[in-house]
Write a protein that holds these residues in place. Structure first.
Motif, PDB file in Angstrom:
ATOM      1  N   THR A 111       0.843  -1.194   0.000  1.00 50.62           N
ATOM      2  CA  THR A 111       0.000   0.000   0.000  1.00 50.62           C
ATOM      3  C   THR A 111       0.881   1.248   0.000  1.00 50.62           C
ATOM      4  O   THR A 111       2.111   1.153  -0.065  1.00 50.62           O
ATOM      5  CB  THR A 111      -0.913   0.036   1.250  1.00 50.62           C
ATOM      6  N   ASP A 112       0.230   2.394   0.122  1.00 51.26           N
ATOM      7  CA  ASP A 112       0.937   3.657   0.342  1.00 51.26           C
ATOM      8  C   ASP A 112       1.952   3.934  -0.770  1.00 51.26           C
ATOM      9  O   ASP A 112       3.116   4.221  -0.504  1.00 51.26           O
ATOM     10  CB  ASP A 112       1.604   3.610   1.723  1.00 51.26           C
ATOM     11  N   ASN A 113       1.499   3.816  -2.029  1.00 49.87           N
ATOM     12  CA  ASN A 113       2.379   4.068  -3.180  1.00 49.87           C
ATOM     13  C   ASN A 113       3.662   3.251  -3.124  1.00 49.87           C
ATOM     14  O   ASN A 113       4.760   3.773  -3.325  1.00 49.87           O
ATOM     15  CB  ASN A 113       2.705   5.563  -3.305  1.00 49.87           C
ATOM     16  N   ASP A 114       3.519   1.967  -2.827  1.00 46.59           N
ATOM     17  CA  ASP A 114       4.647   1.018  -2.786  1.00 46.59           C
ATOM     18  C   ASP A 114       5.643   1.298  -1.664  1.00 46.59           C
ATOM     19  O   ASP A 114       6.793   0.876  -1.738  1.00 46.59           O
ATOM     20  CB  ASP A 114       5.392   0.970  -4.124  1.00 46.59           C
ATOM     21  N   LYS A 115       5.199   1.974  -0.598  1.00 49.71           N
ATOM     22  CA  LYS A 115       6.097   2.272   0.520  1.00 49.71           C
ATOM     23  C   LYS A 115       5.826   1.401   1.745  1.00 49.71           C
ATOM     24  O   LYS A 115       6.608   1.401   2.683  1.00 49.71           O
ATOM     25  CB  LYS A 115       5.972   3.748   0.915  1.00 49.71           C
TER      26      LYS A 115
END
Length: 163
Positions: free
Chosen positions: A36-40
């Motif tokens: 999740t979280d833009n791949d972070k």
């Protein structure tokens, strides 16, 4: 021309990215894994049963780049199992995940020059998950004996870390 020693160390032990953490958790840890979280951020949710005689625990591990991983026991409610006793080696849960956040390793304690026992060069599947299982074994012993045999640092010292 001299090479920065920290640069050389990063080459020897590179930080493990979110995708690699995802693949490792997916391969070795039954449960649900999402990025999740833009791949972070990688999130694993599954069941741990530390011993064949143990109850099953619903567990969430969340790791966001540049942050320490967190482990939360969602079910059963550990405070209900503790019957009003103060559970050792937990954090006040500020993760947004319902449950009890475990203290699994020594975090960075800047005032005491302590380096975290967990590093971003480590796989969650090889560290946080087994550490959570071991913590649960000590928790079960604590429920019956009232003594915490899992070692660790008193949380007054950990509170200084800002974790």
């Amino acid at each position: 021309m001299a090479t920065d020693p920290l640069f050389l160390k990063r080459l020897e032990q590179p930080e493990i990215g979110i995708r690699e953490q995802y693949l490792s958790l997916k391969q070795f840890c039954p449960g649900t894994v999402v990025i999740t979280d833009n791949d972070k951020t990688v999130l694993w949710e599954g069941t741990l049963q530390p011993t064949p005689l143990s109850r099953e625990y619903r567990v969430v591990i969340k790791y966001t780049l540049n942050h320490s991983p967190v482990c939360v026991i969602k079910e059963p409610d550990l405070s209900v199992l503790a019957k009003g006793r103060k559970i050792p080696h937990i954090y006040q849960n500020q993760t947004g995940i319902r449950g009890t956040q475990l203290c699994l390793y020594l975090p960075v304690i800047k005032q005491k020059n302590k380096v975290s026992e967990w590093q971003p060069t480590m796989f969650l599947a090889n560290t946080i998950l087994p550490w959570a299982s071991i913590w649960l074994v000590y928790f079960e012993f604590w429920l019956s004996s009232g003594e915490w045999d899992g070692g660790g640092v008193e949380h007054d010292a950990i509170a200084e870390s800002g974790r």
